[in-house]
Design a protein around this motif. Structure first.
Motif, PDB file in Angstrom:
ATOM      1  N   GLU A 101      76.128 -80.113   4.224  1.00  0.00           N
ATOM      2  CA  GLU A 101      76.599 -79.388   5.538  1.00  0.00           C
ATOM      3  C   GLU A 101      77.139 -78.293   5.397  1.00  0.00           C
ATOM      4  OE1 GLU A 101      78.193 -81.815   8.532  1.00  0.00           O
ATOM      5  OE2 GLU A 101      76.573 -83.636   7.801  1.00  0.00           O
ATOM      6  N   LYS A 102      78.553 -78.760   4.826  1.00  0.00           N
ATOM      7  CA  LYS A 102      79.344 -77.116   4.378  1.00  0.00           C
ATOM      8  C   LYS A 102      79.350 -75.710   3.527  1.00  0.00           C
ATOM      9  CE  LYS A 102      82.674 -79.091   8.205  1.00  0.00           C
ATOM     10  NZ  LYS A 102      82.225 -78.423   9.138  1.00  0.00           N
ATOM     11  N   ARG A 103      78.676 -76.923   2.375  1.00  0.00           N
ATOM     12  CA  ARG A 103      78.487 -76.353   1.350  1.00  0.00           C
ATOM     13  C   ARG A 103      76.828 -75.308   1.030  1.00  0.00           C
ATOM     14  NH1 ARG A 103      83.535 -73.951   0.897  1.00  0.00           N
ATOM     15  NH2 ARG A 103      84.634 -75.962   0.464  1.00  0.00           N
ATOM     16  N   ILE A 104      75.889 -76.423   0.954  1.00  0.00           N
ATOM     17  CA  ILE A 104      74.202 -76.274   0.529  1.00  0.00           C
ATOM     18  C   ILE A 104      73.622 -75.217   1.811  1.00  0.00           C
ATOM     19  CG2 ILE A 104      71.956 -77.671  -0.053  1.00  0.00           C
ATOM     20  CD1 ILE A 104      74.922 -77.116  -1.501  1.00  0.00           C
ATOM     21  N   GLY A 105      74.299 -75.858   3.720  1.00  0.00           N
ATOM     22  CA  GLY A 105      74.386 -75.258   4.603  1.00  0.00           C
ATOM     23  C   GLY A 105      72.929 -76.097   5.363  1.00  0.00           C
ATOM     24  N   VAL A 106      72.765 -77.181   4.344  1.00  0.00           N
ATOM     25  CA  VAL A 106      72.062 -78.397   5.684  1.00  0.00           C
ATOM     26  C   VAL A 106      72.407 -78.556   6.811  1.00  0.00           C
ATOM     27  CG1 VAL A 106      70.703 -80.452   5.487  1.00  0.00           C
ATOM     28  CG2 VAL A 106      70.791 -79.052   3.605  1.00  0.00           C
ATOM     29  N   HIS A 107      71.851 -78.618   8.467  1.00  0.00           N
ATOM     30  CA  HIS A 107      71.690 -78.798   9.487  1.00  0.00           C
ATOM     31  C   HIS A 107      72.324 -80.346   9.906  1.00  0.00           C
ATOM     32  CE1 HIS A 107      71.805 -78.902  13.859  1.00  0.00           C
ATOM     33  NE2 HIS A 107      71.772 -77.545  13.796  1.00  0.00           N
ATOM     34  N   PRO A 108      73.382 -80.316   9.933  1.00  0.00           N
ATOM     35  CA  PRO A 108      73.384 -82.356  10.274  1.00  0.00           C
ATOM     36  C   PRO A 108      73.017 -83.291  11.190  1.00  0.00           C
ATOM     37  CG  PRO A 108      75.875 -80.658  11.339  1.00  0.00           C
ATOM     38  CD  PRO A 108      73.877 -79.788  10.428  1.00  0.00           C
ATOM     39  N   LYS A 109      71.797 -82.165  11.516  1.00  0.00           N
ATOM     40  CA  LYS A 109      70.794 -82.704  12.358  1.00  0.00           C
ATOM     41  C   LYS A 109      69.881 -83.669  11.093  1.00  0.00           C
ATOM     42  CE  LYS A 109      70.007 -80.277  16.721  1.00  0.00           C
ATOM     43  NZ  LYS A 109      69.057 -79.472  17.885  1.00  0.00           N
ATOM     44  N   VAL A 110      70.061 -82.841  10.327  1.00  0.00           N
ATOM     45  CA  VAL A 110      69.169 -83.506   8.836  1.00  0.00           C
ATOM     46  C   VAL A 110      70.210 -84.014   8.259  1.00  0.00           C
ATOM     47  CG1 VAL A 110      67.601 -82.721   7.167  1.00  0.00           C
ATOM     48  CG2 VAL A 110      67.444 -81.302   9.448  1.00  0.00           C
ATOM     49  N   ALA A 111      70.902 -84.240   7.954  1.00  0.00           N
ATOM     50  CA  ALA A 111      71.910 -84.840   6.816  1.00  0.00           C
ATOM     51  C   ALA A 111      72.711 -85.918   7.947  1.00  0.00           C
ATOM     52  CB  ALA A 111      72.941 -84.241   6.394  1.00  0.00           C
ATOM     53  N   SER A 112      72.750 -85.694   9.054  1.00  0.00           N
ATOM     54  CA  SER A 112      72.579 -87.447   9.597  1.00  0.00           C
ATOM     55  C   SER A 112      72.059 -88.357   9.093  1.00  0.00           C
ATOM     56  CB  SER A 112      73.576 -87.162  11.334  1.00  0.00           C
ATOM     57  OG  SER A 112      72.483 -86.946  11.554  1.00  0.00           O
ATOM     58  N   PHE A 113      70.564 -87.994   9.042  1.00  0.00           N
ATOM     59  CA  PHE A 113      69.444 -88.823   9.550  1.00  0.00           C
ATOM     60  C   PHE A 113      68.778 -89.446   8.160  1.00  0.00           C
ATOM     61  CE2 PHE A 113      64.257 -89.503   8.595  1.00  0.00           C
ATOM     62  CZ  PHE A 113      64.656 -90.914   9.229  1.00  0.00           C
ATOM     63  N   THR A 114      69.006 -87.921   7.001  1.00  0.00           N
ATOM     64  CA  THR A 114      68.348 -88.445   5.241  1.00  0.00           C
ATOM     65  C   THR A 114      69.572 -89.322   4.627  1.00  0.00           C
ATOM     66  OG1 THR A 114      69.132 -86.188   4.673  1.00  0.00           O
ATOM     67  CG2 THR A 114      66.684 -86.765   6.220  1.00  0.00           C
ATOM     68  N   ILE A 115      70.529 -88.436   4.533  1.00  0.00           N
ATOM     69  CA  ILE A 115      71.574 -89.232   3.253  1.00  0.00           C
ATOM     70  C   ILE A 115      71.465 -90.649   3.097  1.00  0.00           C
ATOM     71  CG2 ILE A 115      73.920 -89.018   3.138  1.00  0.00           C
ATOM     72  CD1 ILE A 115      72.044 -86.789   1.984  1.00  0.00           C
ATOM     73  N   PRO A 116      72.307 -91.355   5.317  1.00  0.00           N
ATOM     74  CA  PRO A 116      72.035 -92.622   4.697  1.00  0.00           C
ATOM     75  C   PRO A 116      70.959 -93.442   4.709  1.00  0.00           C
ATOM     76  CG  PRO A 116      73.314 -91.702   7.056  1.00  0.00           C
ATOM     77  CD  PRO A 116      72.437 -90.465   6.462  1.00  0.00           C
ATOM     78  N   LEU A 117      70.240 -92.850   4.911  1.00  0.00           N
ATOM     79  CA  LEU A 117      68.755 -93.534   4.896  1.00  0.00           C
ATOM     80  C   LEU A 117      68.247 -93.451   3.415  1.00  0.00           C
ATOM     81  CD1 LEU A 117      66.059 -94.372   6.113  1.00  0.00           C
ATOM     82  CD2 LEU A 117      64.904 -91.833   6.210  1.00  0.00           C
ATOM     83  N   GLY A 118      68.539 -92.044   2.282  1.00  0.00           N
ATOM     84  CA  GLY A 118      68.536 -92.068   0.908  1.00  0.00           C
ATOM     85  C   GLY A 118      69.234 -92.864   0.344  1.00  0.00           C
ATOM     86  N   ALA A 119      70.293 -93.760   0.774  1.00  0.00           N
ATOM     87  CA  ALA A 119      71.598 -94.046   0.188  1.00  0.00           C
ATOM     88  C   ALA A 119      71.008 -95.236   0.504  1.00  0.00           C
ATOM     89  CB  ALA A 119      72.985 -94.510   0.678  1.00  0.00           C
ATOM     90  N   THR A 120      69.931 -96.404   0.998  1.00  0.00           N
ATOM     91  CA  THR A 120      69.375 -97.684   1.292  1.00  0.00           C
ATOM     92  C   THR A 120      68.194 -97.541   0.691  1.00  0.00           C
ATOM     93  OG1 THR A 120      70.219 -97.866   3.461  1.00  0.00           O
ATOM     94  CG2 THR A 120      68.720 -99.472   3.102  1.00  0.00           C
ATOM     95  N   ILE A 121      67.040 -96.877   0.612  1.00  0.00           N
ATOM     96  CA  ILE A 121      65.841 -96.788   0.137  1.00  0.00           C
ATOM     97  C   ILE A 121      65.546 -95.710  -1.059  1.00  0.00           C
ATOM     98  CG2 ILE A 121      64.779 -96.805   2.215  1.00  0.00           C
ATOM     99  CD1 ILE A 121      63.169 -94.856   2.404  1.00  0.00           C
ATOM    100  N   ASN A 122      66.461 -94.428  -1.317  1.00  0.00           N
ATOM    101  CA  ASN A 122      66.018 -93.510  -2.625  1.00  0.00           C
ATOM    102  C   ASN A 122      67.084 -93.988  -3.569  1.00  0.00           C
ATOM    103  OD1 ASN A 122      64.920 -91.873  -3.785  1.00  0.00           O
ATOM    104  ND2 ASN A 122      66.823 -90.299  -3.087  1.00  0.00           N
TER     105      ASN A 122
END
Length: 493
Positions: free
Chosen positions: A301-322
């Motif tokens: 969010e702070k360095r790459i520029g990803v919106h929190p709406k996306v990061a808050s969904f994809t990162i926790p999901l990725g930590a589980t299935i990716n």
């Protein structure tokens, strides 16, 4: 005159000592811990005083205590962040586009990772010349052999509170998505509930900033214990296998991920890696995808520029299935064990490895060491003796550090691609030359809840609370404003 000159020199000398940021301290603790551990490995023996009280005592308690601090906030952080993220995406098409695209990319990269591992292993032949009968066998705890149907059904919780207690991340994510989607769809009608999750998410972010301040200490003791116990001589017989796995991890990182990043976003992969190095270092030292969730989200969010709406969904999901790194280790381990035991695997067996390893990555928790447990399921599927897993367990810590880096980096790459596809990637933030890690000052949030306006500004009155005044909680969210209002009222009287 002399006093004036001393006063003039003081600011200059003070300016010459810049404050070290969090990235620098983590890197220093990483290198120092590794060096101390390597030195101690030559003098410390298992069972002596230093090993019992310092390595397995102080280092173990402090290191694992830090990891537990990070894991402590994972469940509430994941739950609240996904609820808030899904609620802010009130458009069902947006939620479906992000969710479907994210899962598809995660599964695709995992399947590619297994294929890469199988191909490289047949070139390096890590298991040839190894006699497993001469190695002390330690039977690992077998993982539950679940079918694909069971994996899919287990995503749906029968008791969400039991799922939270067990840390079943897929169940937590599923329930959080449903809850957040409903809250976003109802909008102002459930404004009070929306506020609760938004404010509780802000509390979790503040807790993250506190925990990250002790990261260098925890990382130092983690590395001391790791390198003291392993040393160099203990991993020499497995050097070929280790190099094979790390070669696969390197190909996945520098070729597969960077190509995907460039094709889907057209951004500079080298600049991305420079900004993402702090997260990779943190993943390397903790060996836990779950523990990296907070720093990963903040960096994106702070360095790459990803919106929190996306990061808050994809990162926790990725930590589980990716789990691409884990899939690479499992693919290489299959070839290693087959060669070591002298078993010829058919093409159908290797295809089963791809499917099973991909499914196993979905059910693999993002915590250290669990990959070797899930590996027994892969071995059983293709008919390999599970005793082969015991060999890998001895060097799992070295492999775990590398594969966690790939797991976490894959989450970041897919998140950036999804953000770009949905128009939620701020390219001006990414192009900024700042490549430092997220500092505590950046993680430290203001007193306002995140995305506050998404849940408080409504065109009509809420149906909750009778009067339905959405501003009735303003005095709780802005205590300073309430104090000024009271002072102004007293002055008027």
């Amino acid at each position: 005159m002399q006093a004036d000159s001393m006063q003039a020199q003081a600011p200059c000398s003070k300016a010459k000592r810049p404050k070290l940021n969090q990235t620098t301290w983590i890197l220093i603790s990483l290198i120092a811990g590794a060096l101390v551990g390597i030195i101690l490995s030559f003098f410390v023996h298992k069972g002596d005083v230093v090993s019992a009280y310092f390595i397995e005592g102080v280092c173990y308690v402090v290191g694992q205590g830090f990891v537990r601090l990070m894991q402590m906030i994972v469940v509430p952080l994941v739950f609240c962040s996904i609820v808030v993220g899904a609620a802010s995406m009130s458009d069902p098409k947006m939620l479906g586009k992000i969710g479907g695209g994210t899962i598809a990319m995660y599964l695709l990269t995992t399947a590619l990772a297994v294929l890469i591992a199988l191909g490289i292993s047949h070139l390096t032949n890590p298991g040839l010349g190894l006699d497993l009968d001469s190695v002390v066998r330690v039977t690992p705890k077998a993982a539950e052999n679940q079918t694909i149907q069971q994996v899919i059904l287990n995503i749906i919780p029968t008791n969400i509170f039991a799922g939270m207690a067990k840390g079943s991340m897929l169940q937590i994510i599923f329930f959080a998505l449903m809850l957040g989607f409903i809250l976003g769809h109802l909008g102002s009608k459930v404004g009070t509930v929306n506020r609760f999750f938004t404010q509780f998410n802000a509390v979790m972010m503040r807790m993250i900033s506190i925990i990250l301040k002790v990261a260098p200490i925890g990382i130092f003791f983690l590395m001391v214990r790791t390198f003291t116990n392993l040393g160099f001589t203990g991993v020499l017989p497995m050097l070929n296998f280790i190099l094979t796995v790390y070669l696969g991890l390197a190909i996945q990182l520098f070729i597969v991920y960077m190509l995907i990043l460039f094709i889907f976003t057209r951004i500079n992969p080298i600049h991305f890696l420079k900004k993402y190095i702090p997260v990779m270092l943190f993943a390397f030292t903790t060996s836990s995808s779950n523990a990296c969730i907070p720093l990963n989200m903040e960096t994106l969010e702070k360095r790459i520029g990803v919106h929190p709406k996306v990061a808050s969904f994809t990162i926790p999901l990725g930590a589980t299935i990716n789990m691409d790194g884990t899939a690479i280790m499992q693919g290489a381990a299959v070839v290693f064990a087959a060669q070591a035991f002298g078993i010829d695997l058919t093409t159908a067996a290797f295809l089963s490895v791809v499917v099973t390893a991909t499914a196993a990555s979905i059910g693999t928790a993002g915590v250290p060491g669990v990959g070797t447990i899930m590996l027994t399921m892969v071995f059983t599927t293709v008919g390999l003796p599970v005793e082969g897993v015991a060999m890998i367990m001895g060097i799992d810590r070295i492999l775990d550090m590398g594969r966690t880096v790939i797991n976490v980096t894959g989450d970041g790459v897919v998140t950036t691609c999804i953000a770009n596809a949905t128009g939620l990637l701020k390219r001006d933030v990414f192009k900024n030359d700042s490549i430092q890690a997220v500092n505590p000052e950046d993680v430290d949030l203001s007193t306002e809840p995140q995305d506050y306006n998404d849940f408080t500004i409504a065109p009509e009155r809420s149906e909750i609370g009778g009067a339905g005044n959405m501003d009735k909680f303003a005095e709780l969210e802005y205590p300073a404003k309430k104090q000024k209002t009271e002072q102004k009222a007293q002055q008027e009287h």
